[in-house]
Design a protein around this motif. Structure first.
Motif, PDB file in Angstrom:
ATOM      1  N   GLU A   1       1.098  -7.639   0.709  1.00  0.00           N
ATOM      2  CA  GLU A   1       0.072  -8.661   0.524  1.00  0.00           C
ATOM      3  C   GLU A   1       0.453  -9.639  -0.588  1.00  0.00           C
TER       4      GLU A   1
ATOM      5  N   GLN B   1      -2.786   3.856  11.547  1.00  0.00           N
ATOM      6  CA  GLN B   1      -3.216   2.551  11.064  1.00  0.00           C
ATOM      7  C   GLN B   1      -2.981   2.448   9.557  1.00  0.00           C
ATOM      8  N   LEU B   2      -2.233   1.395   9.162  1.00  0.00           N
ATOM      9  CA  LEU B   2      -1.950   1.183   7.748  1.00  0.00           C
ATOM     10  C   LEU B   2      -2.749  -0.017   7.256  1.00  0.00           C
ATOM     11  N   ARG B   3      -3.205   0.029   6.013  1.00  0.00           N
ATOM     12  CA  ARG B   3      -3.949  -1.090   5.433  1.00  0.00           C
ATOM     13  C   ARG B   3      -3.757  -1.078   3.920  1.00  0.00           C
ATOM     14  N   TYR B   4      -4.085  -2.205   3.340  1.00  0.00           N
ATOM     15  CA  TYR B   4      -4.016  -2.351   1.893  1.00  0.00           C
ATOM     16  C   TYR B   4      -2.623  -2.038   1.342  1.00  0.00           C
ATOM     17  N   ASN B   5      -1.598  -2.654   1.980  1.00  0.00           N
ATOM     18  CA  ASN B   5      -0.252  -2.526   1.441  1.00  0.00           C
ATOM     19  C   ASN B   5      -0.060  -3.614   0.390  1.00  0.00           C
TER      20      ASN B   5
END
Length: 295
Positions: free
Chosen positions: A100, A92-96
């Protein structure tokens, strides 16, 4: 190197195909299939090309955005699909932050761009003529139109569309429709007023319409550039016979326009139709006497 050669050879037929397709576009296709254009002839009014350009450019930009979006969706579905034997959730990837920023800035640029070009064209279309050649007043009423030719001090009253004698069911008498006659290549100022409810003055081939409010005058500024007869209608639901609130605009030569004005004088239609037939004269705030309750 071999892959680069293949890409170059593939680009040649693709580019050639695009060139042929684009070169074969008709006038209708180049103008987004909008009315107001005839192959090899001038647009109908001085504003038609401007409206068409805004319309088609917007659609081209939106289609490019759509193709990129659909392409990214399909790419993500294929590349990140579950393979045989895989279990559990993928990483799971987030805060790219770069992505954004990208999907925040690009929509903002698109919205600002659409607003800027729309505001530019709207300002040009809505700029009043300093000294219009012809002034006309359009009076909307349920469910027809009256036309005052202000400078010439004559008028043309109208009635709603009537059934055609001996015609098919639903056919109307075209000759009996209210007709606004305008000279070609002249700057026209059209004052728009309503006697009862909200209407909307829409000449389809002009690619322009404007609402008409009781108690308030709106204005249109247009230069017809091509002779012909153009259909118009009320574009605001205004009651039971809204669909029969039709009219025509005839763009004619100056000589034909002068003859038409003289025919109105010969028919005794001199003067101006005013607000004496306004149905709202008895409403509060119009100066009408108020009824008092008796006890």
């Amino acid at each position: 190197m071999r892959n680069n050669r293949r890409l170059r050879w593939a680009a040649i037929p693709i580019a050639a195909t695009l060139a042929v397709v684009l070169a074969g576009c008709t006038q209708a296709q180049l103008n987004g299939f909008l009315p107001g254009f005839v192959e090899g002839e001038n647009p109908v009014t001085s504003n038609t090309s401007m409206v068409s350009g805004l319309w088609t450019t917007s659609w081209i930009v939106l289609l490019i955005v759509g193709l990129i979006t659909w392409g990214l969706i399909i790419w993500a579905v294929i590349v990140y699909r579950r393979r045989k034997g895989q279990t559990g959730l993928p990483v799971q990837l987030r805060y790219n932050m770069p992505i954004e920023i990208f999907y925040t800035i690009v929509p903002l640029i698109l919205v600002l761009g659409f607003f800027a070009f729309t505001a530019r064209d709207q300002a040009a279309i809505e700029t009043p003529y300093a000294e219009p050649d012809v002034k006309v007043q359009v009076m909307a009423k349920q469910w027809a139109w009256d036309f005052n030719y202000t400078d010439e001090d004559v008028y043309s009253p109208g009635i709603q569309a009537q059934p055609a004698d001996g015609g098919e069911p639903g056919a109307i008498d075209e000759a009996g429709l209210p007709t606004l006659v305008l000279p070609v290549d002249k700057e026209i100022e059209i004052r728009l007023d309503s006697r009862d409810v909200i209407h909307s003055f829409w000449v389809i081939d002009f690619l322009y319409k404007k609402d008409m409010f009781p108690g308030k005058s709106n204005y249109m500024y247009v230069t017809p550039t091509k002779e012909g007869t153009y259909k118009g209608k009320c574009a605001e639901l205004c009651g039971e016979y809204h669909s029969l609130m039709l009219f025509n605009v005839e763009v004619v030569s100056q000589a034909e326009y002068d003859d038409y004005i003289q025919s109105l004088r010969d028919a005794g239609q001199e003067g101006q139709l005013g607000f004496e037939f306004d149905r709202n004269q008895n409403l509060p705030g119009t100066g009408a006497p108020e009824l008092k309750e008796e006890h």
